[in-house]
Scaffold this motif. Structure first.
Motif, PDB file in Angstrom:
ATOM      1  N   PHE A  19       0.842  -1.196   0.000  1.00  0.00           N
ATOM      2  CA  PHE A  19       0.000   0.000   0.000  1.00  0.00           C
ATOM      3  C   PHE A  19       0.881   1.252   0.000  1.00  0.00           C
ATOM      4  N   HIS A  20       2.138   1.020  -0.445  1.00  0.00           N
ATOM      5  CA  HIS A  20       3.071   2.117  -0.677  1.00  0.00           C
ATOM      6  C   HIS A  20       3.624   2.008  -2.095  1.00  0.00           C
ATOM      7  N   ILE A  21       3.964   3.133  -2.649  1.00  0.00           N
ATOM      8  CA  ILE A  21       4.595   3.161  -3.970  1.00  0.00           C
ATOM      9  C   ILE A  21       6.084   2.896  -3.807  1.00  0.00           C
ATOM     10  N   SER A  22       6.633   2.132  -4.735  1.00  0.00           N
ATOM     11  CA  SER A  22       8.036   1.725  -4.641  1.00  0.00           C
ATOM     12  C   SER A  22       8.971   2.898  -4.907  1.00  0.00           C
ATOM     13  N   THR A  23      10.084   2.895  -4.204  1.00  0.00           N
ATOM     14  CA  THR A  23      11.136   3.872  -4.484  1.00  0.00           C
ATOM     15  C   THR A  23      11.765   3.549  -5.843  1.00  0.00           C
ATOM     16  N   PRO A  24      12.356   4.533  -6.506  1.00  0.00           N
ATOM     17  CA  PRO A  24      13.000   4.273  -7.807  1.00  0.00           C
ATOM     18  C   PRO A  24      14.237   3.386  -7.707  1.00  0.00           C
ATOM     19  N   TYR A  25      14.717   3.167  -6.521  1.00  0.00           N
ATOM     20  CA  TYR A  25      15.905   2.333  -6.292  1.00  0.00           C
ATOM     21  C   TYR A  25      15.508   1.156  -5.406  1.00  0.00           C
ATOM     22  N   ASP A  26      16.331   0.107  -5.432  1.00  0.00           N
ATOM     23  CA  ASP A  26      16.048  -1.100  -4.659  1.00  0.00           C
ATOM     24  C   ASP A  26      16.751  -1.059  -3.307  1.00  0.00           C
ATOM     25  N   CYS A  27      16.034  -1.582  -2.294  1.00  0.00           N
ATOM     26  CA  CYS A  27      16.612  -1.739  -0.958  1.00  0.00           C
ATOM     27  C   CYS A  27      16.687  -3.221  -0.620  1.00  0.00           C
ATOM     28  N   GLU A  28      17.663  -3.602   0.201  1.00  0.00           N
ATOM     29  CA  GLU A  28      17.833  -5.009   0.552  1.00  0.00           C
ATOM     30  C   GLU A  28      16.652  -5.537   1.358  1.00  0.00           C
ATOM     31  N   SER A  29      16.095  -4.706   2.238  1.00  0.00           N
ATOM     32  CA  SER A  29      14.970  -5.116   3.070  1.00  0.00           C
ATOM     33  C   SER A  29      14.259  -3.865   3.565  1.00  0.00           C
ATOM     34  N   LYS A  30      13.263  -4.088   4.375  1.00  0.00           N
ATOM     35  CA  LYS A  30      12.515  -2.955   4.917  1.00  0.00           C
ATOM     36  C   LYS A  30      13.368  -2.100   5.859  1.00  0.00           C
ATOM     37  N   VAL A  31      14.270  -2.737   6.569  1.00  0.00           N
ATOM     38  CA  VAL A  31      15.084  -2.012   7.546  1.00  0.00           C
ATOM     39  C   VAL A  31      16.521  -1.789   7.077  1.00  0.00           C
ATOM     40  N   LYS A  32      16.878  -2.345   5.926  1.00  0.00           N
ATOM     41  CA  LYS A  32      18.245  -2.209   5.429  1.00  0.00           C
ATOM     42  C   LYS A  32      18.216  -1.682   4.001  1.00  0.00           C
ATOM     43  N   CYS A  33      18.826  -0.516   3.801  1.00  0.00           N
ATOM     44  CA  CYS A  33      18.871   0.068   2.459  1.00  0.00           C
ATOM     45  C   CYS A  33      20.209   0.784   2.292  1.00  0.00           C
ATOM     46  N   THR A  34      21.145   0.119   1.641  1.00  0.00           N
ATOM     47  CA  THR A  34      22.512   0.633   1.523  1.00  0.00           C
ATOM     48  C   THR A  34      22.558   1.964   0.805  1.00  0.00           C
ATOM     49  N   ILE A  35      21.778   2.107  -0.268  1.00  0.00           N
ATOM     50  CA  ILE A  35      21.837   3.355  -1.038  1.00  0.00           C
ATOM     51  C   ILE A  35      21.381   4.540  -0.190  1.00  0.00           C
ATOM     52  N   GLU A  36      20.430   4.307   0.692  1.00  0.00           N
ATOM     53  CA  GLU A  36      19.985   5.395   1.561  1.00  0.00           C
ATOM     54  C   GLU A  36      21.011   5.700   2.646  1.00  0.00           C
ATOM     55  N   GLU A  37      21.715   4.666   3.083  1.00  0.00           N
ATOM     56  CA  GLU A  37      22.731   4.858   4.122  1.00  0.00           C
ATOM     57  C   GLU A  37      23.934   5.624   3.593  1.00  0.00           C
ATOM     58  N   LYS A  38      24.246   5.429   2.309  1.00  0.00           N
ATOM     59  CA  LYS A  38      25.447   6.030   1.722  1.00  0.00           C
ATOM     60  C   LYS A  38      25.185   7.336   0.986  1.00  0.00           C
ATOM     61  N   THR A  39      23.899   7.714   0.885  1.00  0.00           N
ATOM     62  CA  THR A  39      23.561   8.895   0.087  1.00  0.00           C
ATOM     63  C   THR A  39      22.843   9.922   0.954  1.00  0.00           C
ATOM     64  N   ASP A  40      23.205  11.166   0.781  1.00  0.00           N
ATOM     65  CA  ASP A  40      22.482  12.250   1.440  1.00  0.00           C
ATOM     66  C   ASP A  40      21.023  12.202   0.973  1.00  0.00           C
ATOM     67  N   GLN A  41      20.092  12.256   1.927  1.00  0.00           N
ATOM     68  CA  GLN A  41      18.667  12.168   1.575  1.00  0.00           C
ATOM     69  C   GLN A  41      18.264  13.205   0.532  1.00  0.00           C
ATOM     70  N   HIS A  42      18.891  14.355   0.567  1.00  0.00           N
ATOM     71  CA  HIS A  42      18.528  15.426  -0.353  1.00  0.00           C
ATOM     72  C   HIS A  42      19.009  15.136  -1.772  1.00  0.00           C
ATOM     73  N   LYS A  43      19.812  14.068  -1.941  1.00  0.00           N
ATOM     74  CA  LYS A  43      20.340  13.739  -3.267  1.00  0.00           C
ATOM     75  C   LYS A  43      19.825  12.402  -3.798  1.00  0.00           C
ATOM     76  N   LEU A  44      18.917  11.774  -3.086  1.00  0.00           N
ATOM     77  CA  LEU A  44      18.339  10.522  -3.566  1.00  0.00           C
ATOM     78  C   LEU A  44      17.437  10.792  -4.772  1.00  0.00           C
ATOM     79  N   PRO A  45      17.331   9.818  -5.685  1.00  0.00           N
ATOM     80  CA  PRO A  45      16.513  10.013  -6.897  1.00  0.00           C
ATOM     81  C   PRO A  45      15.024   9.780  -6.629  1.00  0.00           C
ATOM     82  N   TYR A  46      14.344  10.755  -6.057  1.00  0.00           N
ATOM     83  CA  TYR A  46      12.921  10.612  -5.771  1.00  0.00           C
ATOM     84  C   TYR A  46      12.116  10.741  -7.057  1.00  0.00           C
ATOM     85  N   GLY A  47      10.878  10.278  -6.996  1.00  0.00           N
ATOM     86  CA  GLY A  47       9.975  10.388  -8.135  1.00  0.00           C
ATOM     87  C   GLY A  47       8.764  11.238  -7.800  1.00  0.00           C
ATOM     88  N   PRO A  48       7.838  11.384  -8.743  1.00  0.00           N
ATOM     89  CA  PRO A  48       6.693  12.282  -8.556  1.00  0.00           C
ATOM     90  C   PRO A  48       5.721  11.841  -7.458  1.00  0.00           C
TER      91      PRO A  48
END
Length: 553
Positions: free
Chosen positions: A397-426
């Motif tokens: 019941f959520h829209i998927s992020t444009p990038y893949d995360c390993e699990s609900k509680v583990k997401c390497t790309i989010e850990e290594k990237t400034d939130q303001h620079k993540l590739p968000y979508g509309p």
């Protein structure tokens, strides 16, 4: 004396006829209320997790009776309201066309039980919410929202929960969009905008609010901007919410199948520490109108949009569980009697023999695989929903992020990237986490999706809502007539219409983009409609005959 006897006989016959017909008409509307969902704080984000111990909370609704001083007039009016396609000037009228879209679609109530600074943050954040929604949607009937702002740690009911917010979704009622159509569960917030064949009277105790959100001041920290969070929760309450669950979540610790996802089961848990908890199992209920639009992304990509391939996850066999699996009994945990054990065995047997079992298993497998579940809008867009590899979270019941995360509680790309620079979508406002709490809603829009037609609500979110029945801003209102299902009607429905449009009406352009024509299925007479008209005619004849005899004598 003869006249007195004849009069008593005639009156007795009349009242008997009225009693028998009232038994046919006097039914409760089939309604229920799902459990809450909780957003747990995790670093700079909050994860939305559905409560595992799942059961249905009963919700009472009935046909509304017009206020009339005449008891007899009121009685017959209430009978008449049950008649489908009645030949009345207002019957089947497109109510939405006579209404004006609201500038203020939300009636909000604040319950501030904490420091005023936290309440002011929520109040300030909510100020722009109505504008974002009226920019995207035409809403005709107000949605009642209650915001409870308090410290969970100081609460007797929430002190074991460290969530940022817990949302109580609205009650759901079961509707059909044609006489012989298939039933689906609709949220009350949406039903209030639709044309239904009967006017619904809601219980005052349940009608206090449509959406209730508990906000935990313990987790608000120094953040000030919660407009995105509030919009996210309201969207859940407007229908972006699922009812299907693994059977083992609905009946935990009973050894039922763990790898199938089934429609909601009406099962009530009565806690009894002395004798053991008792589970009252009744019947399966239709899935939500949201889940009806789930499609298999991997199947569409594999077959490159081949129209001969059935790309919807659920089919008639799956939905027929409401008629094919009818076990009803009470069982304790642990099992106490042989009758209870036999009931549980019968339920397992019926589930295993259910023709929709392979579909339920297939969806479970898809739900533990990345990039597998999508929502098909009536505009032809496919919105990818959130799933994870080898992990069931029920996050669709959520829209998927444009990038893949390993699990609900583990997401390497989010850990290594400034939130303001993540590739968000509309459609960032409906991701499974709250991002960028340090930015205002306008700053989020400018950073994540400056080209959104509707600002905070992306086109995909808006079209998900309109596919379920909401009206997009400036578009013709939804003029369908929906039929309200009574409690005793579910098991005897005449299911003859097609659930989905025929493949002949579908134009595939490529594997990731589907265009679907809007199809209106023709209505046809049902046995229930014929019976009701016959009974109404029969009652009218009885009344006329009684008064005619009185005039003669």
């Amino acid at each position: 004396m003869k006249f007195f006897i004849r009069a008593r006989v005639l009156l007795s016959w009349l009242f008997f006829s009225v009693f028998m017909i009232s038994k046919v008409y006097n039914q409760s509307i089939l309604g229920f209320k799902p459990l809450d969902v909780a957003h747990y704080y995790n670093g700079n984000c909050s994860n939305l997790n559905n409560i595992k111990n799942y059961h249905i909370i009963n919700f009472n609704a009935s046909v509304k009776v017009e206020n009339n001083s005449s008891l007899l007039s009121s009685f017959f009016t209430s009978l008449k309201k049950y008649i489908i396609n009645q030949n009345d000037e207002t019957a089947g009228m497109n109510v939405n066309q006579s209404k004006v879209p609201l500038e203020q679609p939300f009636e909000v109530e604040y319950q501030c039980l904490s420091d005023e600074i936290y309440c002011n943050r929520i109040k300030t954040s909510f100020e722009k919410i109505p504008g974002y929604f009226t920019r995207a949607l035409d809403i005709y009937t107000p949605i009642k929202i209650r915001l409870n702002i308090f410290s969970f740690s100081n609460s007797q009911t929430r002190n074991t929960n460290d969530a940022l917010a817990i949302t109580s979704p609205p009650p759901y009622l079961v509707l059909k969009d044609s006489i012989n159509g298939w039933p689906f569960s609709y949220p009350l917030t949406l039903i209030k905008q639709l044309n239904t064949n009967v006017e619904i009277q809601y219980s005052p105790s349940e009608d206090d609010c449509d959406i209730e959100i508990d906000i935990n001041t313990d987790q608000m920290g120094n953040y000030e901007y919660f407009t995105g969070m509030l919009a996210h929760e309201i969207l859940h309450g407007m229908g972006i919410y699922y009812l299907i669950q693994p059977l083992s979540s609905m009946l935990p610790d009973f050894g039922v199948s763990t790898d199938i996802v089934v429609p909601p089961l009406d099962v009530t848990k009565n806690e009894n520490p002395q004798q053991g908890d008792e589970f009252e199992i009744k019947y399966f209920l239709p899935p939500s109108i949201y889940e009806k639009n789930f499609v298999d992304l991997k199947k569409i990509i594999k077959y490159d949009g081949n129209p001969s391939e059935n790309y919807h996850f659920f089919n008639e066999d799956y939905y027929r569980i409401i008629k094919d699996v009818l076990v009803s009994c009470n069982i304790h945990h642990p099992i106490q009697t042989e009758i209870e054990n036999q009931c549980l065995q019968q339920l397992n047997t019926d589930i295993n023999n259910w023709k929709g079992y392979p579909v339920a298993h297939n969806f479970y497998q898809a739900s533990i695989s990345q990039n597998s579940v999508g929502f098909l809008t009536q505009e032809g867009e496919i919105i990818k929903l959130q799933t994870y590899e080898n992990e069931y979270t029920g996050d669709f019941f959520h829209i998927s992020t444009p990038y893949d995360c390993e699990s609900k509680v583990k997401c390497t790309i989010e850990e290594k990237t400034d939130q303001h620079k993540l590739p968000y979508g509309p459609d960032f406002v409906m991701y499974s986490k709250y991002y960028l709490l340090d930015l205002t809603a306008e700053e989020k829009i400018a950073l994540c999706s400056p080209n959104n037609n509707y600002g905070l609500l992306g086109d995909g979110i808006v079209h998900m809502l309109t596919t379920m029945g909401w009206t997009e801003k400036g578009h013709p209102p939804n003029d369908k007539l929906y039929y309200v299902i009574m409690e005793d009607e579910l098991k005897t429905l005449n299911l003859v219409d097609s659930i989905y449009p025929s493949n002949d009406h579908i134009n595939f352009t490529n594997g990731n983009n589907i265009n679907v024509e809007s199809i209106h299925l023709p209505s046809s007479s049902s046995s229930n409609f014929i019976l009701q008209n016959f009974l109404w005619t029969f009652l009218s004849i009885q009344i006329f005959f009684t008064f005619f005899v009185f005039l003669i004598y």
